[in-house]
Scaffold this motif. Structure first.
Motif, short mmCIF file in Angstrom:
data_model
loop_
_atom_site.label_atom_id
_atom_site.label_comp_id
_atom_site.label_asym_id
_atom_site.label_seq_id
_atom_site.Cartn_x
_atom_site.Cartn_y
_atom_site.Cartn_z
N HIS A 159 0.84 -1.20 0.00
CA HIS A 159 0.00 0.00 0.00
C HIS A 159 0.88 1.25 0.00
O HIS A 159 1.71 1.45 0.90
N ASP A 160 0.72 2.07 -1.04
CA ASP A 160 1.47 3.32 -1.16
C ASP A 160 2.97 3.10 -1.07
O ASP A 160 3.69 3.76 -0.29
N THR A 161 3.45 2.16 -1.86
CA THR A 161 4.89 1.90 -1.94
C THR A 161 5.40 2.37 -3.30
O THR A 161 4.64 2.87 -4.14
N GLY A 162 6.69 2.17 -3.54
CA GLY A 162 7.26 2.60 -4.80
C GLY A 162 6.77 1.80 -5.99
O GLY A 162 6.84 2.27 -7.13
N TRP A 163 6.28 0.59 -5.75
CA TRP A 163 5.82 -0.26 -6.85
C TRP A 163 4.33 -0.52 -6.83
O TRP A 163 3.77 -1.06 -7.80
N SER A 164 3.66 -0.15 -5.77
CA SER A 164 2.24 -0.48 -5.66
C SER A 164 1.50 0.58 -4.86
O SER A 164 1.95 0.98 -3.77
N SER A 165 0.38 1.04 -5.43
CA SER A 165 -0.51 1.91 -4.68
C SER A 165 -1.47 1.09 -3.83
O SER A 165 -1.79 1.45 -2.71
N THR A 167 -2.99 -1.76 -8.35
CA THR A 167 -2.86 -0.42 -8.93
C THR A 167 -1.48 0.11 -8.63
O THR A 167 -1.00 0.03 -7.48
N SER A 168 -0.83 0.66 -9.64
CA SER A 168 0.52 1.19 -9.47
C SER A 168 0.48 2.61 -8.91
O SER A 168 -0.58 3.26 -8.92
N PRO A 169 1.60 3.11 -8.48
CA PRO A 169 1.67 4.54 -8.15
C PRO A 169 1.52 5.37 -9.43
O PRO A 169 1.54 4.85 -10.54
N GLU A 170 1.41 6.66 -9.27
CA GLU A 170 1.34 7.56 -10.42
C GLU A 170 2.74 7.88 -10.89
O GLU A 170 3.35 8.89 -10.50
N TRP A 171 3.27 7.01 -11.73
CA TRP A 171 4.60 7.23 -12.29
C TRP A 171 4.55 8.31 -13.36
O TRP A 171 3.48 8.61 -13.91
N SER A 172 5.68 8.82 -13.73
CA SER A 172 5.73 9.88 -14.74
C SER A 172 5.25 9.38 -16.09
O SER A 172 4.76 10.14 -16.92
N TRP A 173 5.39 8.08 -16.33
CA TRP A 173 4.97 7.50 -17.62
C TRP A 173 3.61 6.81 -17.53
O TRP A 173 3.25 6.03 -18.39
N GLY A 174 2.87 7.12 -16.46
CA GLY A 174 1.51 6.65 -16.40
C GLY A 174 1.21 5.81 -15.17
O GLY A 174 2.10 5.42 -14.41
N THR A 175 -0.07 5.54 -15.00
CA THR A 175 -0.55 4.67 -13.93
C THR A 175 -1.03 3.37 -14.54
O THR A 175 -1.76 3.38 -15.54
N TRP A 176 -0.64 2.25 -13.91
CA TRP A 176 -0.99 0.93 -14.43
C TRP A 176 -1.95 0.24 -13.46
O TRP A 176 -1.87 0.43 -12.24
N THR A 177 -2.85 -0.53 -14.01
CA THR A 177 -3.72 -1.39 -13.22
C THR A 177 -3.72 -2.79 -13.81
O THR A 177 -3.54 -2.97 -15.02
N ALA A 178 -3.90 -3.78 -12.98
CA ALA A 178 -3.99 -5.16 -13.43
C ALA A 178 -5.03 -5.88 -12.58
O ALA A 178 -5.16 -5.63 -11.38
N GLY A 179 -5.79 -6.74 -13.22
CA GLY A 179 -6.81 -7.48 -12.50
C GLY A 179 -6.97 -8.88 -13.02
O GLY A 179 -6.73 -9.15 -14.20
N LEU A 180 -7.34 -9.77 -12.14
CA LEU A 180 -7.59 -11.16 -12.51
C LEU A 180 -8.84 -11.63 -11.76
O LEU A 180 -8.94 -11.47 -10.54
N ALA A 181 -9.80 -12.16 -12.50
CA ALA A 181 -11.02 -12.71 -11.90
C ALA A 181 -11.22 -14.11 -12.47
O ALA A 181 -11.35 -14.27 -13.69
N THR A 182 -11.23 -15.10 -11.61
CA THR A 182 -11.32 -16.50 -12.03
C THR A 182 -12.39 -17.21 -11.23
O THR A 182 -12.48 -17.04 -10.01
#
Length: 978
Positions: free
Chosen positions: A731-737, A811-826
């Motif tokens: 949570h709110d780290t350099g690699w993950s929001s 959800t990623s942090p707000e990096w200068s080159w954008g914000t990324w999200t990833a999801g998996l539902a199985t």
């Protein structure tokens, strides 16, 4: 109908103890994260799906999937039903890729075929066991051209008016009443909007046409006391012909004409010559035994060579019927059915006082949809009849086109005649459906002592009414007269003798005018409802306030289906049916409690128990009480464990109770075809004269369907257990929001399931055992062909299903080159078993199996990857369906139909439907202008993945309820707000 008395309220205490001992913990599927902290106290008290208590702290207590309006837009789909059908928790159900409008007949479920509709099934239990709400209140059921449906058509709710969709994947009869066995779909509409919004959309398939356009204009505003929203929408979807795709261009993939229809444009006739020894030079052979000795009379199974007028001479104008004569009906069908909808939706909320709000909501949707089938066949005699009157209709010797010089009498020398009059064109089924919904009510709050209470009172009046018009159908009474004694026909100035023995063109326009009619069938569902609810806190406990909700609901539902007068009179050449109508009312009372047990301890940041009970009094069945227990244990800020146990209940629908006797033409392989050994002996005992040389004349065997007043309600028990983990280290780290991990176990046991036995399985067991248990209701004619097959509804038995839901969201942090999200539902379905009570034997549908347009994949998975930076965003979605297995039709395996694992003797086998993945991509650009203007473009099924071949499916060689259409679907849309 039987009176039901189930589960007294006192059982709740025992069930509560059981649940606590069992420790059934559960979590929400795809729920938002559960890092509750102190922020929850700042939220407005609201009601969330899965609880009637209005309280911010209860949000996320139950397993709920939430789909926002942006999520709906991101799919590139114009129907919210299509969006929900793609979720991993969803399963096989009706949509606009289905092209059956009753041309196969009336399915055994009593609900008919809701052509042009899109319905939702959760947990593989069917649409009738999934409750659909709009803003927490029930929505009216769909209409059908062939019965009274028990499901909601999601296409009656405009997608542009939807704010979000909440899907409760848990039994909820104690909160919402009947039908909520597998879950609840709660569609939350937009209450307000600032200014105007205009949206436009265009899409098209790479195969065929399928052009789709949508547009909407919405307007909203707010004052200190008034919020309002108005939306006008239009949707139009063009057709795609089955002939546009190789796989659907023949009835059964790989079988060529052998999988085609025995009703041909050149006439097929089955009769016994006056001289039982005359084979007419081999044209009408006699059956023989192993030594070549005749065992019966000569039998003519012949097809006309074809003339466009005059008399077809016998025997020179005929040849022996073979598979090469069969008719390829597939190109007349549709891969995608045309569908046009216009919708008007509006609602307003006015603050009468600071604590009382009056609301008014209205919706009107009109739909015109079309299905198409091959020209309607004319069938006579026990082997090939297409109607009840056709069963006893022959051809008189005086008919001027009769080539045989004798009367073809179904009581003596005549088994069947089939002719497909292509001159009359295809059957076209047009549905005109209007859905009206009106709701009004008051909502408010008050304070008593130092506690806040919330109340609402609501009234709903809604109607769904449809008319299905059928062109290209015939009057069998007129056909019988036109084939009967010439003198009787000539005595009627309208009668024109019918030339049924030629080829295309032999039936003249005058003949068509006499035997044709335009069929009009109507259907209607009506819902009227009054509800009142009250919730708040009763008193304080050491761990917090004990909250409650209670309420009352009165509901009246009415449904009817009225076929055309010619059909009711038994004079329709198509599927026979009779009117159906019925109604019932129910009064319901419920109580829900949320009890805080522990708070701010080392082993529990919070521990809460929820208890709910609902008493329902039906005009048709009497009273029933259904209970629910839930436990939520927030171990710490990172980990929450949850569990529910619930009783479910579903009263038989109007169609299931009152559905009039009708017919369904199921594609069934007769085990008596060429039977040997004990099977042959059983076939002889059942009326097949010579099994070794027997072949059911028509692979579509008519079954008798309909409702039953002897039906009892269905009951169920369901359990969910699971966890949600939102680790603080992500949570709110350099690699993950934010990172959420979810796991849910679910189990449903349904008793007294209302369904009909699988017809193919019943017939197989009948021939294998010759037991009345399976053979009762199956009647064969003198030729051995099945002429009657009872497949009406009953309380068949039980259904057991269980599985797991897995979710990951990052959800990623707000990096200068954008914000990324990833999801998996199985969703992993571990078990599905339907067992008949009377025999103890399982029905064929189970996990990993495809059975005639319905499948239960072991795995369904959706993975998404999103990116956004400044005014640009993009999303990639992958949708996976695991492999399936189906049974091959033994009658077609030996002629080359697709069958990946055939038996050595080609007597059937199994076909493998491989795992399939579809990829979708979408990009968005918010233009740099002074107003809010966004352009979007996307491609669904980017790599043009074809769905796997299905040889047991009714049409088009694939399962339209499980897979995408072949080819890419590309679209572009624009949205302007100002």
């Amino acid at each position: 109908m039987k009176v039901l008395h189930r589960h007294k309220l006192s059982l709740t205490i025992h069930a509560l103890t059981t649940a606590l001992v069992a420790g059934a913990w559960a979590m929400p599927v795809l729920a938002q994260g559960d890092r509750s902290g102190d922020d929850t106290t700042k939220l407005e008290a609201v009601e969330v799906t899965g609880s009637r208590i209005k309280k911010a702290e209860l949000e996320g207590q139950t397993p709920v999937v939430t789909i926002s309006a942006k999520d709906i837009e991101a799919t590139g789909l114009g129907s919210i039903g299509d969006v929900i059908q793609r979720l991993s928790v969803s399963s096989s159900s009706l949509n606009t890729k289905f092209n059956s409008a009753g041309n196969f007949g009336f399915p055994a479920d009593g609900g008919g075929v809701g052509s042009g509709s899109t319905t939702i099934s959760l947990r593989n239990l069917g649409a009738k066991r999934t409750l659909v709400l709009v803003d927490g209140l029930r929505w009216v059921n769909e209409t059908s051209g062939s019965g009274v449906s028990a499901a909601v058509d999601l296409n009656t709710i405009p997608a542009s008016a939807v704010d979000r969709i909440e899907i409760l994947t848990d039994g909820a009869s104690s909160l919402y009443g009947s039908d909520a066995i597998s879950g609840v779909i709660n569609i939350i509409t937009k209450r307000k909007q600032e200014g105007m919004s205009v949206g436009a959309y265009y899409g098209n398939y790479s195969i065929g046409d399928g052009e789709t356009t949508t547009g909407n204009i919405s307007l909203g505003g707010s004052t200190d006391r008034l919020d309002f929203f108005l939306d006008i929408s239009h949707f139009k979807q063009h057709r795609i012909s089955s002939g546009d795709w190789d796989q659907s261009s023949f009835p059964t993939p790989g079988a060529g004409l052998a999988g085609g229809s025995s009703y041909i444009p050149y006439t097929r006739t089955i009769f016994f010559p006056d001289d039982p020894t005359n084979t007419y030079g081999g044209l009408c052979p006699r059956p023989v035994d192993a030594q070549g000795n005749p065992t019966g009379p000569a039998r003519c199974n012949i097809a006309a060579n074809g003339t466009t007028n005059g008399v077809q001479p016998f025997p020179g104008g005929f040849h022996r019927f073979t598979n090469a004569d069969r008719f390829n009906f597939a190109p007349y069908n549709l891969l995608l059915t045309p569908n046009e909808r216009d919708g008007l939706f509006g609602q307003a909320r006015y603050k009468v006082t600071d604590n009382i709000t009056w609301y008014l909501k209205g919706s009107y949707t009109t739909r015109k949809s079309v299905n198409q089938a091959a020209p309607e066949p004319i069938g006579l005699g026990s082997a090939l009849n297409t109607s009840d009157l056709g069963l006893v209709t022959g051809v008189h010797v005086t008919n001027p086109y009769n080539p045989f010089g004798v009367t073809l009498d179904p009581n003596s020398n005549f088994a069947g005649l089939g002719r497909r009059p292509v001159e009359g064109g295809p059957r076209v089924f047009t549905q005109d459906v209007d859905t009206k919904y009106f709701a009004t009510g008051l909502e408010g709050s008050f304070t008593a002592g130092d506690r806040d209470f919330y109340w609402d009172a609501n009234y709903v009046d809604s109607t769904n009414k449809g008319t299905q018009t059928v062109r290209g159908t015939y009057n069998i009474a007129h056909i019988a007269k036109a084939l009967g004694p010439l003198a009787a026909c000539q005595a009627d100035p309208q009668c024109v003798p019918l030339n049924i023995f030629g080829g295309p063109g032999s039936i003249t326009p005058e003949m068509l005018n006499y035997i044709s009619f335009i069929e009009k069938d109507t259907s209607e569902n009506i819902l009227e409802m009054l509800t009142a609810n009250l919730s708040g806190d009763l008193f304080d406990l050491p761990a917090g306030s004990l909250a409650f909700a209670t309420g009352y609901e009165h509901r009246r539902q009415e449904g009817s289906y009225t076929p055309d007068a010619i059909v009711v009179a038994g004079e329709g050449n198509g599927v026979p049916s009779l009117p159906t109508s019925g109604d019932y009312s129910v009064d319901e009372y419920y109580l829900e409690l949320n009890i805080p047990l522990l708070k701010d301890l080392a082993v529990a940041k919070s521990l809460e128990l929820s208890v709910a009970s609902r008493y329902s009094d039906y005009s048709t069945f009497g009273g029933t009480t259904n209970n629910k227990l839930g436990v939520r244990w927030q171990v710490n800020d990172d980990l929450t464990l949850r569990g529910t146990w619930a009783e479910g209940f579903r009263a038989p629908s109007i169609g299931e109770l009152y559905g009039a006797p009708a017919r369904f033409d199921a594609s069934i392989s007769d085990p008596c075809n060429g039977a040997t050994g004990q099977a042959a002996a059983n076939c002889i005992a059942q009326g097949v004269p010579d099994p070794a040389n027997f072949e059911q004349a028509n692979p579509q065997i008519s079954t008798r369907t309909g409702g039953s007043l002897d039906l009892e309600p269905e009951t169920s028990d369901s359990i969910t257990a699971g966890l949600v983990y939102s680790p603080s280290w992500a949570h709110d780290t350099g690699w993950s929001s934010k990172l959420d991990l979810e796991l849910t176990y679910w189990k449903i046991k349904l008793e007294d399931a209302i369904q009909a036995p699988d017809a193919q399985t019943q017939l197989d067991r009948c021939v294998a055992t010759n037991s009345p248990t399976f053979c009762s209701g199956i009647v064969r004619g003198s030729s051995g062909d099945i002429v009657s097959f009872n497949n009406t509804l009953r309380n068949l038995g039980r259904i057991d299903t269980r599985g797991y839901d897995i979710g990951v969201n990052w959800t990623s942090p707000e990096w200068s080159w954008g914000t990324w999200t990833a999801g998996l539902a199985t969703t992993y379905t571990d078990e599905y078993e339907s067992v008949a009570t009377d025999t103890g034997l399982a029905e064929p549908l189970t996990v990993g199996v495809e059975t005639t347009d319905r499948a239960i994949p072991e795995w369904r998975t959706t993975a998404t990857l999103g990116w956004a930076v400044e005014s640009f965003s993009a999303r990639w979605t992958s949708r996976y369906v695991s492999s399936l297995t189906e049974s091959c039709n033994p009658d077609l395996t030996e002629v080359g139909a697709v069958c990946s694992n055939p038996n050595a003797d080609l007597s059937g086998g199994t076909n493998h439907l491989g795992g399939t993945t579809f990829h979708d991509v979408r990009v968005n650009w918010k233009l740099p202008v002074d107003f809010d203007f966004t352009l979007s473009a996307g491609v669904n099924n980017l790599f043009a993945k074809d769905p796997p071949i299905c040889v047991s499916c009714s049409l088009n060689g694939y399962d339209a309820s499980t897979y995408d259409l072949p080819g890419r679907f590309s679209y572009i849309s624009a949205n302007l707000k100002f």
